[in-house]
Design a protein around this motif. Structure first.
Motif, PDB file in Angstrom:
ATOM      1  N   LYS A  93      -1.038   2.905   1.867  1.00 10.72           N
ATOM      2  CA  LYS A  93       0.281   2.977   1.261  1.00 10.72           C
ATOM      3  C   LYS A  93       0.106   2.978  -0.243  1.00 10.72           C
ATOM      4  O   LYS A  93       0.799   3.774  -0.745  1.00 10.72           O
ATOM      5  N   GLN A  94      -1.080   2.560  -0.928  1.00 12.42           N
ATOM      6  CA  GLN A  94      -1.232   2.653  -2.357  1.00 12.42           C
ATOM      7  C   GLN A  94      -1.483   4.584  -2.454  1.00 12.42           C
ATOM      8  O   GLN A  94      -1.094   4.709  -3.411  1.00 12.42           O
ATOM      9  N   HIS A  96      -0.538   6.670  -0.763  1.00 15.06           N
ATOM     10  CA  HIS A  96       0.728   7.621  -0.553  1.00 15.06           C
ATOM     11  C   HIS A  96       1.504   7.433  -1.801  1.00 15.06           C
ATOM     12  O   HIS A  96       2.154   8.507  -2.214  1.00 15.06           O
ATOM     13  N   GLN A  97       1.734   6.285  -2.458  1.00 11.20           N
ATOM     14  CA  GLN A  97       2.345   5.876  -3.691  1.00 11.20           C
ATOM     15  C   GLN A  97       1.852   6.808  -4.812  1.00 11.20           C
ATOM     16  O   GLN A  97       2.494   7.372  -5.671  1.00 11.20           O
ATOM     17  N   GLU A  98       0.506   7.006  -4.913  1.00  6.56           N
ATOM     18  CA  GLU A  98      -0.012   7.851  -5.910  1.00  6.56           C
ATOM     19  C   GLU A  98       0.023   9.008  -5.819  1.00  6.56           C
ATOM     20  O   GLU A  98       0.190   9.908  -6.648  1.00  6.56           O
ATOM     21  N   GLN A  99       0.073   9.776  -4.460  1.00  5.29           N
ATOM     22  CA  GLN A  99       0.498  10.991  -4.066  1.00  5.29           C
ATOM     23  C   GLN A  99       1.885  11.508  -4.511  1.00  5.29           C
ATOM     24  O   GLN A  99       2.258  12.518  -4.919  1.00  5.29           O
ATOM     25  N   GLU A 100       2.875  10.471  -4.351  1.00  7.38           N
ATOM     26  CA  GLU A 100       4.312  10.708  -4.706  1.00  7.38           C
ATOM     27  C   GLU A 100       4.337  10.743  -6.058  1.00  7.38           C
ATOM     28  O   GLU A 100       5.309  11.564  -6.579  1.00  7.38           O
ATOM     29  N   GLN A 101       3.592   9.943  -6.896  1.00 10.57           N
ATOM     30  CA  GLN A 101       3.631   9.883  -8.519  1.00 10.57           C
ATOM     31  C   GLN A 101       3.167  11.247  -9.007  1.00 10.57           C
ATOM     32  O   GLN A 101       3.737  11.690  -9.897  1.00 10.57           O
TER      33      GLN A 101
END
Length: 146
Positions: A93-94, A96-101
């Motif tokens: 999840k972390q 995935h969030q970093e990739q989105e950012q």
């Protein structure tokens, strides 16, 4: 005696008589010192708890286990796997969030996130003050079967 007999250096430095003397002094490997009763597992003891079995279970290979010890191990392993899966999901999840950012940030289109320094080179690995920070350890997906 042959001509080269006096120059023979192939013999052992630790002679047979010295070895016998040391063995006798230490008591190891002699007939007077035997393995104690506490060093040998009884035939009716569990391989996990080393206690006499009340509810024994025998494997096809001939190993004897206590049913309660097996259940305790399986419950412990199941809890451990659940903790590992939770940590793995949190890491995914972390990431995935970093990739989105990174997709949303302006640097993702054309720049690097590392600071190349004043001379345009990457930080040095040999100078402790210039080394890049170490990232968190990547977790692998845990095995589902205990």
């Amino acid at each position: 005696m042959t001509r080269h007999g006096k120059n023979c250096t192939a013999g052992a430095v630790y002679t047979y008589h010295e070895k016998r003397k040391d063995t006798a002094a230490s008591g190891y490997g002699t007939q007077r010192l035997r393995i104690g009763r506490d060093a040998v597992k009884d035939f009716d003891c569990c391989c996990l708890s080393l206690q006499p079995c009340r509810d024994p279970v025998v494997t096809p290979d001939g190993f004897l286990y206590e049913r309660e010890a097996i259940v305790q191990y399986l419950l412990h392993r199941k809890g451990e796997l659940a903790r590992q899966r939770k940590a793995y999901r949190r890491q995914q999840k972390q990431q995935h969030q970093e990739q989105e950012q990174q997709k949303q940030s302006p640097l993702a289109a054309g720049g690097s996130t590392e600071d190349p320094g004043p001379s345009g080179t990457l930080p040095s690995f040999w100078i402790p003050s210039l080394t890049p920070e170490a990232g968190a350890e990547r977790l692998r997906k845990p095995v589902s079967a205990p």
